[in-house]
Design a protein around this motif. Structure first.
Motif, PDB file in Angstrom:
ATOM      1  N   ARG A  24     -32.992  26.825  24.566  1.00 14.24           N
ATOM      2  CA  ARG A  24     -32.116  27.637  25.410  1.00 14.24           C
ATOM      3  C   ARG A  24     -32.806  28.000  26.719  1.00 14.24           C
ATOM      4  O   ARG A  24     -32.213  27.917  27.796  1.00 14.24           O
ATOM      5  N   GLU A  25     -34.052  28.405  26.611  1.00 17.97           N
ATOM      6  CA  GLU A  25     -34.829  28.763  27.804  1.00 17.97           C
ATOM      7  C   GLU A  25     -34.907  27.602  28.784  1.00 17.97           C
ATOM      8  O   GLU A  25     -34.822  27.789  30.005  1.00 17.97           O
ATOM      9  N   SER A  26     -35.059  26.391  28.256  1.00 17.30           N
ATOM     10  CA  SER A  26     -35.242  25.223  29.122  1.00 17.30           C
ATOM     11  C   SER A  26     -33.977  24.835  29.886  1.00 17.30           C
ATOM     12  O   SER A  26     -34.046  24.106  30.869  1.00 17.30           O
ATOM     13  N   THR A  27     -32.815  25.299  29.426  1.00 15.44           N
ATOM     14  CA  THR A  27     -31.560  24.927  30.087  1.00 15.44           C
ATOM     15  C   THR A  27     -31.013  26.020  30.992  1.00 15.44           C
ATOM     16  O   THR A  27     -29.988  25.814  31.650  1.00 15.44           O
ATOM     17  N   LEU A  28     -31.652  27.167  31.045  1.00 10.13           N
ATOM     18  CA  LEU A  28     -31.160  28.267  31.870  1.00 10.13           C
ATOM     19  C   LEU A  28     -31.236  27.899  33.350  1.00 10.13           C
ATOM     20  O   LEU A  28     -32.254  27.389  33.826  1.00 10.13           O
ATOM     21  N   GLY A  29     -30.159  28.142  34.060  1.00  6.53           N
ATOM     22  CA  GLY A  29     -30.149  27.927  35.502  1.00  6.53           C
ATOM     23  C   GLY A  29     -30.020  26.482  35.935  1.00  6.53           C
ATOM     24  O   GLY A  29     -30.156  26.190  37.137  1.00  6.53           O
TER      25      GLY A  29
ATOM     26  N   VAL B 298     -20.241  10.624  16.628  1.00  2.00           N
ATOM     27  CA  VAL B 298     -19.780  11.631  15.665  1.00  2.00           C
ATOM     28  C   VAL B 298     -20.806  12.755  15.542  1.00  2.00           C
ATOM     29  O   VAL B 298     -20.448  13.945  15.451  1.00  2.00           O
ATOM     30  N   PHE B 299     -22.065  12.386  15.548  1.00  2.00           N
ATOM     31  CA  PHE B 299     -23.131  13.394  15.478  1.00  2.00           C
ATOM     32  C   PHE B 299     -23.078  14.333  16.679  1.00  2.00           C
ATOM     33  O   PHE B 299     -23.182  15.563  16.533  1.00  2.00           O
ATOM     34  N   ALA B 300     -22.872  13.773  17.886  1.00  2.00           N
ATOM     35  CA  ALA B 300     -22.792  14.599  19.091  1.00  2.00           C
ATOM     36  C   ALA B 300     -21.587  15.533  19.043  1.00  2.00           C
ATOM     37  O   ALA B 300     -21.684  16.716  19.392  1.00  2.00           O
ATOM     38  N   VAL B 301     -20.441  15.016  18.595  1.00  2.00           N
ATOM     39  CA  VAL B 301     -19.242  15.850  18.488  1.00  2.00           C
ATOM     40  C   VAL B 301     -19.456  16.961  17.458  1.00  2.00           C
ATOM     41  O   VAL B 301     -19.043  18.113  17.664  1.00  2.00           O
ATOM     42  N   SER B 302     -20.131  16.636  16.369  1.00  2.00           N
ATOM     43  CA  SER B 302     -20.408  17.644  15.335  1.00  2.00           C
ATOM     44  C   SER B 302     -21.278  18.764  15.879  1.00  2.00           C
ATOM     45  O   SER B 302     -21.046  19.944  15.590  1.00  2.00           O
ATOM     46  N   LEU B 303     -22.277  18.402  16.685  1.00  2.00           N
ATOM     47  CA  LEU B 303     -23.135  19.417  17.289  1.00  2.00           C
ATOM     48  C   LEU B 303     -22.322  20.333  18.201  1.00  2.00           C
ATOM     49  O   LEU B 303     -22.513  21.552  18.213  1.00  2.00           O
ATOM     50  N   ARG B 304     -21.403  19.707  18.964  1.00  2.00           N
ATOM     51  CA  ARG B 304     -20.585  20.512  19.876  1.00  2.00           C
ATOM     52  C   ARG B 304     -19.702  21.494  19.091  1.00  2.00           C
ATOM     53  O   ARG B 304     -19.552  22.654  19.484  1.00  2.00           O
ATOM     54  N   LEU B 305     -19.151  21.034  17.991  1.00  2.00           N
ATOM     55  CA  LEU B 305     -18.292  21.905  17.196  1.00  2.00           C
ATOM     56  C   LEU B 305     -19.090  22.999  16.509  1.00  2.00           C
ATOM     57  O   LEU B 305     -18.630  24.144  16.406  1.00  2.00           O
TER      58      LEU B 305
ATOM     59  N   PRO C  13     -23.518  24.277  24.344  1.00  2.00           N
ATOM     60  CA  PRO C  13     -24.075  23.188  23.537  1.00  2.00           C
ATOM     61  C   PRO C  13     -25.265  22.498  24.200  1.00  2.00           C
ATOM     62  O   PRO C  13     -25.928  21.679  23.569  1.00  2.00           O
ATOM     63  N   TRP C  14     -25.538  22.844  25.472  1.00  2.00           N
ATOM     64  CA  TRP C  14     -26.556  22.086  26.207  1.00  2.00           C
ATOM     65  C   TRP C  14     -27.956  22.218  25.622  1.00  2.00           C
ATOM     66  O   TRP C  14     -28.700  21.224  25.607  1.00  2.00           O
ATOM     67  N   PRO C  15     -28.396  23.372  25.144  1.00  2.00           N
ATOM     68  CA  PRO C  15     -29.717  23.410  24.492  1.00  2.00           C
ATOM     69  C   PRO C  15     -29.810  22.482  23.292  1.00  2.00           C
ATOM     70  O   PRO C  15     -30.842  21.835  23.071  1.00  2.00           O
ATOM     71  N   VAL C  16     -28.729  22.397  22.532  1.00  2.00           N
ATOM     72  CA  VAL C  16     -28.730  21.518  21.355  1.00  2.00           C
ATOM     73  C   VAL C  16     -28.740  20.056  21.783  1.00  2.00           C
ATOM     74  O   VAL C  16     -29.465  19.225  21.220  1.00  2.00           O
ATOM     75  N   PHE C  17     -27.937  19.723  22.797  1.00  2.00           N
ATOM     76  CA  PHE C  17     -27.927  18.358  23.310  1.00  2.00           C
ATOM     77  C   PHE C  17     -29.293  17.985  23.882  1.00  2.00           C
ATOM     78  O   PHE C  17     -29.753  16.841  23.726  1.00  2.00           O
ATOM     79  N   ALA C  18     -29.941  18.923  24.562  1.00  2.00           N
ATOM     80  CA  ALA C  18     -31.250  18.646  25.145  1.00  2.00           C
ATOM     81  C   ALA C  18     -32.285  18.361  24.064  1.00  2.00           C
ATOM     82  O   ALA C  18     -33.092  17.438  24.192  1.00  2.00           O
TER      83      ALA C  18
ATOM     84  N   ALA D 188     -32.687  24.067  17.427  1.00  2.00           N
ATOM     85  CA  ALA D 188     -32.086  24.590  18.656  1.00  2.00           C
ATOM     86  C   ALA D 188     -30.737  25.249  18.369  1.00  2.00           C
ATOM     87  O   ALA D 188     -30.401  26.292  18.945  1.00  2.00           O
ATOM     88  N   LEU D 189     -29.963  24.648  17.472  1.00  2.00           N
ATOM     89  CA  LEU D 189     -28.661  25.207  17.119  1.00  2.00           C
ATOM     90  C   LEU D 189     -28.808  26.562  16.433  1.00  2.00           C
ATOM     91  O   LEU D 189     -28.055  27.510  16.718  1.00  2.00           O
ATOM     92  N   ALA D 190     -29.774  26.662  15.539  1.00  2.00           N
ATOM     93  CA  ALA D 190     -30.004  27.932  14.840  1.00  2.00           C
ATOM     94  C   ALA D 190     -30.363  29.036  15.835  1.00  2.00           C
ATOM     95  O   ALA D 190     -29.920  30.182  15.698  1.00  2.00           O
TER      96      ALA D 190
END
Length: 248
Positions: free
Chosen positions: A110-115, A157-164, A171-176, A233-235
């Motif tokens: 999360r910190e890495s995606t701020l700003g 499907v994995f990416a969509v699952s993460l988004r959901l 979702p960007w910290p998880v995607f990163a 990251a999701l947790a």
């Protein structure tokens, strides 16, 4: 001991455990099943191709793998150095830094995606996705398009699952985190493919039991780490209230 140090030790220990499990996986699983899991075309898949055509195809795929490997390595290097140099001001450098930091220290995703700018956010997803497509194409040598489509759909499907699962949170910290780990896995696969193409892979890396075990162990560990980093990251994200929630 600080919290960051404990998390770092836990991450290193997790990777070592995954490498050990990967080595056991390489020894216990029968070779035909290993071939299918690795995702590289077997020798039989090239039967309709004559020897000269196959050699030419392998040479072309080896060069494609080298180009992709160079680009992926550049992305990783930029991610490592961006925070300490003026590179961080360049377009895309923040995305490279985010994927590197999130995949190696997912608790800081999360910190890495701020700003980050919208372009950088898209690159955190787009660059790993493009590299995955390129790596899969090299592995398939354009000969197993069905398997290629199935592989890409599975990752989609994995990416969509993460988004959901992010559910109202960014979702960007998880995607990163997932994307950075995926880049690392692609680098290992491309390194093997760059030796002599997918066909030459079987006569060099795969033919030797030691190199085969090492390769499978590393690829296995990095494959599982994609899910570990994304889950970590999701947790962290789920501990925060959804966007738009007013806290008192």
């Amino acid at each position: 001991m600080t919290t960051a140090a404990r998390r770092g030790i836990l991450a290193v220990a997790t990777l070592l455990v995954l490498l050990s499990l990967g080595a056991v996986f390489a020894v216990v699983v029968p070779e035909p099943d290993l071939r299918r899991w690795v995702g590289v075309l077997e020798q039989a898949s090239f039967d309709p191709v004559t020897a000269p055509e196959r050699a030419e195809r392998d040479a072309a795929m080896a060069w494609v793998a080298r180009v992709l490997l160079a680009l992926a390595a550049a992305w990783l290097v930029i991610g490592m150095l961006a925070a300490r140099t003026r590179l961080v001001r360049r377009p895309g450098a923040a995305a490279a830094r985010s994927t590197w930091l999130s995949s190696t220290r997912p608790w800081r995703a999360r910190e890495s995606t701020l700003g980050m700018l919208p372009l950088d956010r898209r690159l955190t997803f787009g660059v790993p996705a493009a590299l995955l497509v390129g790596t899969s194409v090299v592995q398939a040598s354009f000969l197993a398009l069905t398997e290629l489509v199935v592989t890409l759909l599975a990752w989609g499907v994995f990416a969509v699952s993460l988004r959901l699962l992010a559910w109202g949170r960014s979702p960007w910290p998880v995607f990163a985190a997932a994307g950075g780990a995926l880049v690392g896995r692609c680098v290992v696969v491309l390194s093997a493919m760059s030796v002599a193409g997918p066909g030459g892979f079987w006569s060099t890396v795969w033919a030797d039991p030691v190199s085969r075990t090492v390769y499978v162990a590393v690829v296995f560990a990095l494959f599982v780490w994609v899910f570990v980093a994304a889950g970590w990251a999701l947790a962290t994200q789920l501990k925060r209230p959804p966007r738009g929630t007013v806290t008192r």
